[in-house]
Design an enzyme around this catalytic site. Sequence first.
Site, short mmCIF file in Angstrom:
data_model
loop_
_atom_site.label_atom_id
_atom_site.label_comp_id
_atom_site.label_asym_id
_atom_site.label_seq_id
_atom_site.Cartn_x
_atom_site.Cartn_y
_atom_site.Cartn_z
N ASP A 28 0.88 -1.17 0.00
CA ASP A 28 0.00 0.00 0.00
C ASP A 28 0.92 1.23 0.00
O ASP A 28 2.13 1.11 0.19
CB ASP A 28 -0.89 0.00 1.25
CG ASP A 28 -1.81 1.22 1.33
OD1 ASP A 28 -2.35 1.62 0.27
OD2 ASP A 28 -1.98 1.79 2.41
N TYR A 60 -0.97 8.28 -2.54
CA TYR A 60 -1.13 7.92 -3.95
C TYR A 60 -2.39 8.58 -4.52
O TYR A 60 -2.51 8.79 -5.71
CB TYR A 60 -1.30 6.39 -4.10
CG TYR A 60 -0.03 5.56 -4.04
CD1 TYR A 60 1.18 6.08 -3.61
CD2 TYR A 60 -0.07 4.22 -4.43
CE1 TYR A 60 2.32 5.28 -3.57
CE2 TYR A 60 1.06 3.42 -4.39
CZ TYR A 60 2.25 3.95 -3.96
OH TYR A 60 3.37 3.16 -3.92
N GLY A 61 -3.34 8.87 -3.63
CA GLY A 61 -4.67 9.30 -4.08
C GLY A 61 -4.71 10.63 -4.81
O GLY A 61 -5.67 10.92 -5.51
N CYS A 91 -4.26 -1.55 -1.89
CA CYS A 91 -4.45 -0.12 -2.11
C CYS A 91 -5.49 0.03 -3.21
O CYS A 91 -5.30 -0.47 -4.32
CB CYS A 91 -3.12 0.50 -2.54
SG CYS A 91 -3.26 2.23 -3.03
N GLU A 171 -3.02 8.04 8.86
CA GLU A 171 -1.56 7.93 8.96
C GLU A 171 -1.06 8.50 10.29
O GLU A 171 -0.16 7.96 10.91
CB GLU A 171 -0.87 8.66 7.79
CG GLU A 171 -0.91 7.91 6.47
CD GLU A 171 0.05 6.73 6.43
OE1 GLU A 171 1.11 6.78 7.08
OE2 GLU A 171 -0.28 5.75 5.72
N CYS A 205 -10.98 2.92 0.49
CA CYS A 205 -9.54 3.19 0.66
C CYS A 205 -9.14 2.38 1.88
O CYS A 205 -9.85 2.40 2.90
CB CYS A 205 -9.29 4.68 0.91
SG CYS A 205 -7.61 5.06 1.46
N THR A 206 -8.02 1.68 1.77
CA THR A 206 -7.67 0.76 2.86
C THR A 206 -7.25 1.48 4.15
O THR A 206 -7.15 0.86 5.20
CB THR A 206 -6.57 -0.21 2.41
OG1 THR A 206 -5.46 0.55 1.89
CG2 THR A 206 -7.09 -1.17 1.35
N HIS A 207 -7.02 2.79 4.06
CA HIS A 207 -6.76 3.56 5.28
C HIS A 207 -8.04 3.78 6.10
O HIS A 207 -7.97 4.02 7.31
CB HIS A 207 -6.19 4.94 4.95
CG HIS A 207 -4.74 4.96 4.61
ND1 HIS A 207 -4.25 4.50 3.42
CD2 HIS A 207 -3.66 5.39 5.33
CE1 HIS A 207 -2.93 4.67 3.40
NE2 HIS A 207 -2.55 5.20 4.55
N1 DGL Z 1 -4.70 3.23 1.01
C1 DGL Z 1 -4.79 3.68 -0.32
C2 DGL Z 1 -6.08 3.32 -1.00
O1 DGL Z 1 -6.65 2.30 -0.65
C3 DGL Z 1 -4.23 4.99 -0.74
C4 DGL Z 1 -4.25 6.18 0.15
C5 DGL Z 1 -3.36 7.24 -0.47
O2 DGL Z 1 -2.15 7.04 -0.49
O3 DGL Z 1 -3.89 8.26 -0.95
O4 DGL Z 1 -6.53 3.95 -1.92
#
Ligand code: DGL
Length: 287
Positions: A28, A60-61, A91, A171, A205-207
């Site tokens: 991720d 990444y988003g 992710c 985070e 989103c996995t966060h």
């Molecule tokens: N955890 C990620 C997802 O599932 C990305 C979060 C990020 O880096 O913006 O999309």
Amino acid sequence: MVRPVLIRPPLSSSRPAPDPSLPIGVFDSGVGGLTVAAALRRRLPAEHLLYLGDVARLPYGTKSPATVVRYALQAAHFLVRRGVKLLVMACNTASAHALGEVAEALAPLPVLGVVEAGAAAAAAASRTGGIVVAATEGTTASGVYPRAIAARRPDARVSQVACPLFVALAEEGMTAGPIAEAVVRASLGERFAAPAGNDTLLLGCTHFPLLVPALRAALGHGPALVDCGEAVADQAATLLAAHGLTAPEGAGGIRLAATGGAGRVARHAAALLPGWTGGTPVEEVDL
Ligand code: DGL
């Protein structure tokens, strides 16, 4: 077009099959994928996991699809160089933009994204068909979730909300309290006001599963909160069995690597991963 979960046929006998005792690679952008790793640990306790958090380059988003593809390929190649038998892209943003490219680059290694699992879980959970997808800007812009949910529930009314601040809150470990609740309320409150008719929040989103305390406090216990973790773990179990790659009986484990923020990854791992004691330090790596 809905991108299928890539479940490849068993590896051909002309290529050496990976060793079932190798770990499952999981990556991720940061600590969010640990929510998927935790589900994998619960579902597949005999498996070893090798987790990579690309903390130095998150989020990444907000990045362009081309950048996310490049980052995802680098993360995937890192894990393959270390030796893995299955790759789980934990992710949503990377799964939305890069699943095809990564699967092609790694073939015949099996590769699993998380979008199909999340969509299936939300489609099954909703009674009214009113589903709100909370995800990153990149994932919402890609439109993968509305397409994947519509393929399963043509009656669904899917709306999307980009929630970039949720990633930062997760985070930083600000998963409860007035600031996190205010951000949740401002982002999603209206979507779950009675006239909207929505009954399900897909944490795309996995966060975001890390924010369940703030989500519950701000939205109440009405909406079903759905994430991809358990469904991805089920898919991984099926895939490993289909390829003859299930680990031999015994206690599995997890090793953690990160491109930065090793201390942060260790703190989240200690909270999320059953049995992770921090005995093996998080390895700082350069992709
Ligand atoms: N955890 C990620 C997802 O599932 C990305 C979060 C990020 O880096 O913006 O999309």
